[in-house]
Every structure is written in C-alpha cells, then in structure tokens.
Write a protein that holds these residues in place. Structure first.
Motif, PDB file in Angstrom:
ATOM      1  N   ILE A  21       0.863  -1.180   0.000  1.00  0.00           N
ATOM      2  CA  ILE A  21       0.000   0.000   0.000  1.00  0.00           C
ATOM      3  C   ILE A  21       0.900   1.232   0.000  1.00  0.00           C
ATOM      4  O   ILE A  21       1.563   1.532   0.993  1.00  0.00           O
ATOM      5  CB  ILE A  21      -0.932   0.025   1.227  1.00  0.00           C
ATOM      6  CG1 ILE A  21      -1.619  -1.330   1.422  1.00  0.00           C
ATOM      7  CG2 ILE A  21      -1.953   1.147   1.095  1.00  0.00           C
ATOM      8  CD1 ILE A  21      -2.462  -1.774   0.250  1.00  0.00           C
ATOM      9  N   GLY A  22       0.935   1.946  -1.114  1.00  0.00           N
ATOM     10  CA  GLY A  22       1.757   3.147  -1.220  1.00  0.00           C
ATOM     11  C   GLY A  22       2.847   2.996  -2.264  1.00  0.00           C
ATOM     12  O   GLY A  22       3.505   1.941  -2.342  1.00  0.00           O
ATOM     13  N   THR A  23       3.046   4.032  -3.075  1.00  0.00           N
ATOM     14  CA  THR A  23       4.018   3.962  -4.169  1.00  0.00           C
ATOM     15  C   THR A  23       5.083   5.045  -4.056  1.00  0.00           C
ATOM     16  O   THR A  23       5.627   5.497  -5.064  1.00  0.00           O
ATOM     17  CB  THR A  23       3.324   4.087  -5.543  1.00  0.00           C
ATOM     18  OG1 THR A  23       2.740   5.402  -5.648  1.00  0.00           O
ATOM     19  CG2 THR A  23       2.244   3.041  -5.719  1.00  0.00           C
ATOM     20  N   GLY A  24       5.385   5.466  -2.823  1.00  0.00           N
ATOM     21  CA  GLY A  24       6.506   6.373  -2.617  1.00  0.00           C
ATOM     22  C   GLY A  24       7.811   5.597  -2.639  1.00  0.00           C
ATOM     23  O   GLY A  24       7.895   4.483  -3.171  1.00  0.00           O
ATOM     24  N   ALA A  25       8.841   6.162  -2.025  1.00  0.00           N
ATOM     25  CA  ALA A  25      10.170   5.537  -2.066  1.00  0.00           C
ATOM     26  C   ALA A  25      10.143   4.111  -1.533  1.00  0.00           C
ATOM     27  O   ALA A  25      10.736   3.197  -2.131  1.00  0.00           O
ATOM     28  CB  ALA A  25      11.163   6.382  -1.276  1.00  0.00           C
ATOM     29  N   ALA A  26       9.467   3.875  -0.400  1.00  0.00           N
ATOM     30  CA  ALA A  26       9.448   2.541   0.197  1.00  0.00           C
ATOM     31  C   ALA A  26       8.697   1.545  -0.679  1.00  0.00           C
ATOM     32  O   ALA A  26       9.192   0.453  -0.980  1.00  0.00           O
ATOM     33  CB  ALA A  26       8.836   2.594   1.593  1.00  0.00           C
ATOM     34  N   GLY A  27       7.485   1.893  -1.079  1.00  0.00           N
ATOM     35  CA  GLY A  27       6.689   0.977  -1.890  1.00  0.00           C
ATOM     36  C   GLY A  27       7.344   0.656  -3.218  1.00  0.00           C
ATOM     37  O   GLY A  27       7.363  -0.502  -3.660  1.00  0.00           O
ATOM     38  N   LEU A  28       7.903   1.676  -3.877  1.00  0.00           N
ATOM     39  CA  LEU A  28       8.574   1.454  -5.153  1.00  0.00           C
ATOM     40  C   LEU A  28       9.809   0.577  -4.988  1.00  0.00           C
ATOM     41  O   LEU A  28      10.079  -0.300  -5.817  1.00  0.00           O
ATOM     42  CB  LEU A  28       8.973   2.786  -5.777  1.00  0.00           C
ATOM     43  CG  LEU A  28       7.855   3.632  -6.383  1.00  0.00           C
ATOM     44  CD1 LEU A  28       8.401   4.998  -6.792  1.00  0.00           C
ATOM     45  CD2 LEU A  28       7.227   2.936  -7.589  1.00  0.00           C
ATOM     46  N   ALA A  29      10.583   0.831  -3.923  1.00  0.00           N
ATOM     47  CA  ALA A  29      11.799   0.042  -3.712  1.00  0.00           C
ATOM     48  C   ALA A  29      11.461  -1.429  -3.504  1.00  0.00           C
ATOM     49  O   ALA A  29      12.127  -2.317  -4.059  1.00  0.00           O
ATOM     50  CB  ALA A  29      12.586   0.584  -2.520  1.00  0.00           C
ATOM     51  N   PHE A  79       1.251   8.504  -7.876  1.00  0.00           N
ATOM     52  CA  PHE A  79       2.255   7.493  -8.141  1.00  0.00           C
ATOM     53  C   PHE A  79       3.650   8.116  -8.033  1.00  0.00           C
ATOM     54  O   PHE A  79       3.956   9.082  -8.720  1.00  0.00           O
ATOM     55  CB  PHE A  79       2.055   6.892  -9.536  1.00  0.00           C
ATOM     56  CG  PHE A  79       2.954   5.722  -9.815  1.00  0.00           C
ATOM     57  CD1 PHE A  79       2.663   4.475  -9.277  1.00  0.00           C
ATOM     58  CD2 PHE A  79       4.088   5.876 -10.585  1.00  0.00           C
ATOM     59  CE1 PHE A  79       3.496   3.396  -9.519  1.00  0.00           C
ATOM     60  CE2 PHE A  79       4.926   4.800 -10.840  1.00  0.00           C
ATOM     61  CZ  PHE A  79       4.627   3.556 -10.300  1.00  0.00           C
ATOM     62  N   GLY A  80       4.463   7.528  -7.167  1.00  0.00           N
ATOM     63  CA  GLY A  80       5.768   8.111  -6.866  1.00  0.00           C
ATOM     64  C   GLY A  80       5.784   8.828  -5.529  1.00  0.00           C
ATOM     65  O   GLY A  80       6.853   9.139  -5.003  1.00  0.00           O
ATOM     66  N   GLY A  81       4.587   9.097  -4.980  1.00  0.00           N
ATOM     67  CA  GLY A  81       4.490   9.734  -3.670  1.00  0.00           C
ATOM     68  C   GLY A  81       5.266  11.039  -3.596  1.00  0.00           C
ATOM     69  O   GLY A  81       5.321  11.809  -4.561  1.00  0.00           O
ATOM     70  N   SER A  82       5.887  11.278  -2.462  1.00  0.00           N
ATOM     71  CA  SER A  82       6.593  12.537  -2.257  1.00  0.00           C
ATOM     72  C   SER A  82       7.910  12.605  -3.011  1.00  0.00           C
ATOM     73  O   SER A  82       8.533  13.663  -3.061  1.00  0.00           O
ATOM     74  CB  SER A  82       6.826  12.763  -0.759  1.00  0.00           C
ATOM     75  OG  SER A  82       5.582  12.926  -0.087  1.00  0.00           O
ATOM     76  N   THR A  83       8.348  11.483  -3.615  1.00  0.00           N
ATOM     77  CA  THR A  83       9.560  11.569  -4.437  1.00  0.00           C
ATOM     78  C   THR A  83       9.303  12.348  -5.724  1.00  0.00           C
ATOM     79  O   THR A  83      10.249  12.694  -6.437  1.00  0.00           O
ATOM     80  CB  THR A  83      10.113  10.174  -4.805  1.00  0.00           C
ATOM     81  OG1 THR A  83       9.307   9.567  -5.810  1.00  0.00           O
ATOM     82  CG2 THR A  83      10.218   9.278  -3.590  1.00  0.00           C
ATOM     83  N   THR A  84       8.032  12.613  -6.028  1.00  0.00           N
ATOM     84  CA  THR A  84       7.740  13.441  -7.198  1.00  0.00           C
ATOM     85  C   THR A  84       8.066  14.911  -6.932  1.00  0.00           C
ATOM     86  O   THR A  84       8.089  15.710  -7.862  1.00  0.00           O
ATOM     87  CB  THR A  84       6.259  13.327  -7.605  1.00  0.00           C
ATOM     88  OG1 THR A  84       5.425  13.763  -6.518  1.00  0.00           O
ATOM     89  CG2 THR A  84       5.899  11.883  -7.946  1.00  0.00           C
TER      90      THR A  84
END
Length: 521
Positions: A21-29, A79-84
């Motif tokens: 659940i979540g596609t920021g840095a953690a979810g994407l990694a 998508f990408g969360g706060s890394t965007t």
C-alpha cells in the motif's frame, strides 16, 4: 503490467502474494526488488499517476504542535508519492545513529550499496576525500571537533517516473491507482491480516486477499491507517502499548545567517558541488560536530551547509515574526501552503511586528531587480524522539469516513544545544583558519528557538522499530509486533532520525524488507 484505475474495475476480489500500500520511495523500492520473481505483487496507490487536487485533499489535517508545513503540502498522494517533489538529497545515517536501533550501521551497508542504484545517485561512496579536492577548505576543517560529510543528489528525482517502465514490464506486478485503503481486517485473535478493503475515488469497492501486506504510505499516513482502519480493534493495530503515532520526528531546518568569506576553498562550486561546466548539482559538503565531541557533551547532531540565497533572506527582518507571517501568507496566496487555521496568528503577527514585515516585503521587491546572493547557512537538526510528539486522529473525516490526522510535533529543549554548539565551534574555527566569519541575524521565536524554523517534511518515528513490543511497533525486520503478515516500510519505522534526509535510508530498509519477503512468501 500496465497500471489499472480502480474506478474502472467492477466490484470484486483481488488476490496477491504481497500487497503493498503506497508507491513512494518505500513501496517502489520493495516492488522493484520483487519484479520478475514468481510472487504476484499488487502495488496500490491512493492517488492517480499524476497530481489530482481531489485526491491530494485526502491528506488535509491539523498541525497543533510546533509550527511546520501543512499536512496537505508536505506529502503527495500520487504514483511516486513525495519523491515526485523531493530535492533528491541523499546521505546514509551514520553508524552512531543506529546505536538505539535493533540493526547496526554495519548491518545496513550492503543495503545502502543497493539503494544508491535505486535512488540513482552518482555512486555508493560518501567518503569526503573522494569528493573534495585535497586542498579543499571543507576537508581541511576536519578536526577533533568538526567533521566533513557528503550529501549526493539524485537526478532525476521523480522515482515514480524513473521506475515505472520497469514495473510496467514486470508480468508479476500489478499497479492499482485511485484505490484507498479503508480497512485492514484480521482474524479473531488479531494476529493475522485476512483481507483488505479498498475504495475507489468515485465508486466501487474491492477486497484484497494477500499472504503478506506492507504499509508504505509515509511517516504520517502509516500511523493513521493503523489507528483508523482496523475494524474490531478500537485502539488500532499494533497499538497494544499505545505506541502507534508516538515519537513523531522531523528535521528542523534553520537559516541563521550567512558566511562572509573570500577563501577559494569555500567557493560555491566546491561547497554546493556544481560541475563547473554545467548546472546539475552532484553533491555538497556539510560540517557537523565530531561524534566524539557530541558523545562527550551529550549533544544531538546538526549539519551545516551553504546555499546561495538572496541576501534579504539571510537577514533579520525575513525571519522576524512579521517577516515569517508575511512569508506564510504569500505562500498561501500562491497555493504553495494551506492556511492551517493560523491565518489569524499571521495577521496578528503582521500588526505587532509591522516594521519588520515591511522591511521583509521591501527585501522581496528589491530581490526582483537584484538578488545580491550570499552563501547562506542552512542547518539541519536532529530531534530527540519524544513520546508526546505524535500523530493522532482528529474529529474531522475525509470522504471515505476515515478520521483526518492531527500532528503534534514537539522538540526537546535540549535539542537546541547541538545547534548552538555547532555554531559556536564554527565561529571559532573559521576565523582562526582564515576562512571567513559567520554573520548571524540572531532572530529567535518566543520559545528561544531560531525564528523561521520549520520541519523538513521528513516525517519519521510513528511506527518505530524495536525488538521489545513494549518499546516499538515493528521488529527489526519491519514486521508489526503480534501480527504475522503485516509489515511497515518507510521512515515511520525509524527509531532515531539523525540529521540526514531520510529517503536514502527508506530505500535501503525497503530493499532489506523486500529480500525478507522473498523468503517468507
């Protein structure tokens, strides 16, 4: 597989080996590490592939503690969360930062080496000598009291954009957008997550059954979901010891003045790490107190680095109460900040401190014609984990009926000592070596903290890692204590925060968790 919009799916059940659940840095990694394996991975994003105001409004909440950025503008639901929107600044936590964690800096080195590729920073090496010239004044400043450290920069910084193609090409990874987690259901004993309920942005409901579930929604939202989305558990999940949401940390950032120096070693292209033939920033050096000095004097960490800034932003009126209020009101008018129920405070500050508000306004106008840049001091400060610094649930609810967050950010009075000692040592060392002097504006707020201090949008600690369930929410492997298949990724698991930006460590811990999930699933 190509992303699927949950709004276009018929109501029904989805099955996966691992639901993230979540596609920021953690979810994407985690997802990129699982791509191409035999595991079926469902990667769930509450927002869309791009920015949508309606979805972003889900993150509206209250700030009731130290003044900081609003919850709606300090994290991003897409998508990408706060890394965007992040600045790309990367540095690992130091070995001494892990002294209170159930993992060590040595344990983390191999994960950091892999995280540098995920974050797309130039190299895994952070040794100052390999980045700075042998005659660099920043390197020469290292002593028994001072240490030089290196931050690297990721280019491009949008990790969602960088890694989306690989996820699209992975036959075992399904990205689901516009799907909000609204419930985490467990068995009767509460020791196993049986299924999840997701809601679309416009209609529809979806049930997800997964062997393992990972919450990777950031330092505020992870706590909110554990507290608010657990039917049959009034206190929330993982909260037997009232720890979910507690120990909230952020990195305060301060601009206390500027450096007046003609020393070649402090030229901007060295300190800021610009290539002389281009404009892309690869790294910058920072100065911190040595671990030995901090340990001997019981100090928290702080790091100072230099950035080019218009002169008026490094002077007293800009950070005086009237200037701070003016700056916030301008950001609200520019839709870069939310009023956060503090417009009244700002207007009162403008009236009380009208002379400095006018001087700050005049500085802004003059900068439009001539910026007159200086090497401004920027200091990132480590905060002590405090039990009463916390994220709780407010009385208002979002459109899915989930209570909005209430953030009560606090700092220990003793945290000022690390900041003050760093400035004191630099104030002594720089002139003695002919490197210039610090010019301080000296503005303080009513509590004696540097005026204009705000959090760095680095939300940490709300599901902290500890081997003892009485002192932490997750164990050393990021599994929620007492629940065999629920895991947490992201900076919410940080036991302490150090002074380094968290994204690089988020990625390292997430890659470590992904390897663990391969063995479990």
């Amino acid at each position: 597989m190509s992303p699927v919009d949950a709004c276009g799916l018929p109501d029904g059940e989805l099955v996966a080996d691992i639901a993230i659940i979540g596609t920021g840095a953690a979810g994407l990694a985690i997802a990129t590490q699982l791509a191409g394996t035999s595991l079926h991975v469902l990667l769930v994003e509450g927002g869309d592939l791009g920015h949508r105001h309606r979805s972003q409004f889900q993150y509206l909440g209250e700030n009731v503690g130290r003044r900081s950025h609003s919850t709606i503008f300090s994290r991003f639901r897409r998508f990408g969360g706060s890394t965007t929107r992040w600045g790309g600044q990367c540095r690992p936590l130091d070995d001494e930062d892990f002294e209170r964690w159930p993992v060590t800096g040595a344990d983390m080195r191999s994960w950091y080496e892999r995280a540098h590729r995920f974050c797309q920073i130039p190299r895994a090496d952070f040794a100052p000598a390999s980045w700075l010239g042998a005659n660099s004044a920043a390197l020469a400043l290292q002593s028994e009291r001072l240490r030089t450290c290196i931050y690297q920069f990721s280019h491009p910084t949008d990790l969602g954009l960088v890694h989306r193609a690989a996820l699209d090409a992975a036959p075992n990874v399904q990205v689901l957008t516009n799907a909000t987690l609204v419930a985490l259901h467990t068995d009767a004993a509460g020791g196993h997550v049986t299924h999840l309920d997701l809601a679309g942005t416009t209609r529809g409901a979806h049930r997800v059954r997964a062997r393992h579930v990972v919450l990777a929604c950031g330092g505020i939202e992870n706590a909110r979901l554990l507290l608010a989305c657990a039917p049959g558990h009034p206190r929330g999940l993982g909260n037997a010891h009232d720890l979910v949401g507690r120990y909230f940390m952020d990195h305060p950032y301060v601009f206390p003045g500027y450096l007046e120096s003609d020393a070649p070693g402090f030229a901007p292209y060295v300190i800021e790490g610009y290539e002389q033939t281009g404009s892309e920033q690869l790294f910058h050096a920072a100065l911190t107190l040595s671990p030995a000095l901090r340990r001997a004097e019981g100090l928290n960490a702080a790091a100072l680095y230099l950035v080019r800034r218009p002169r008026h932003k490094a002077q007293f009126p800009y950070t005086a109460p009237g200037g701070v209020a003016l700056n916030h009101l301008v950001e609200v008018l520019q839709h870069r900040e939310h009023p956060n129920d503090r417009i009244g405070e700002d207007c009162a500050a403008l009236l009380r401190d009208a002379p400095n508000a006018l001087r700050a306004a005049w500085g802004r106008l003059r900068a439009l014609r001539r910026a007159d840049p200086v090497l401004a001091l920027r200091i990132a400060l480590e905060g002590t984990p405090m039990r009463d610094s916390r994220v709780t649930l407010g009385t208002q609810r979002d459109r899915h009926g989930i209570p909005r967050v209430r953030v009560d950010w606090r700092m220990a009075d003793s945290d000022l000592r690390g900041y003050q000692r760093l400035l004191q040592v630099l104030g002594e060392e720089l002139p003695s070596r002919g490197l210039g002097r610090l010019v301080m504006h000296g503005a303080l707020d009513a509590d004696g903290w540097p005026a204009g201090m705000l959090g760095g949008k680095h939300h940490m600690g709300t599901t902290r890692m500890h081997e003892d369930p009485a002192h932490g929410v997750v164990d050393a492997h990021c599994r929620v204590h007492g629940i065999d298949n629920l895991h947490v990724g992201g900076s919410s698991v940080f036991t302490t925060g150090g002074f380094a930006n968290p994204t690089f460590s988020i990625a390292a811990l997430a890659i470590r968790l992904a390897d663990r999930l391969k063995t479990l699933a």
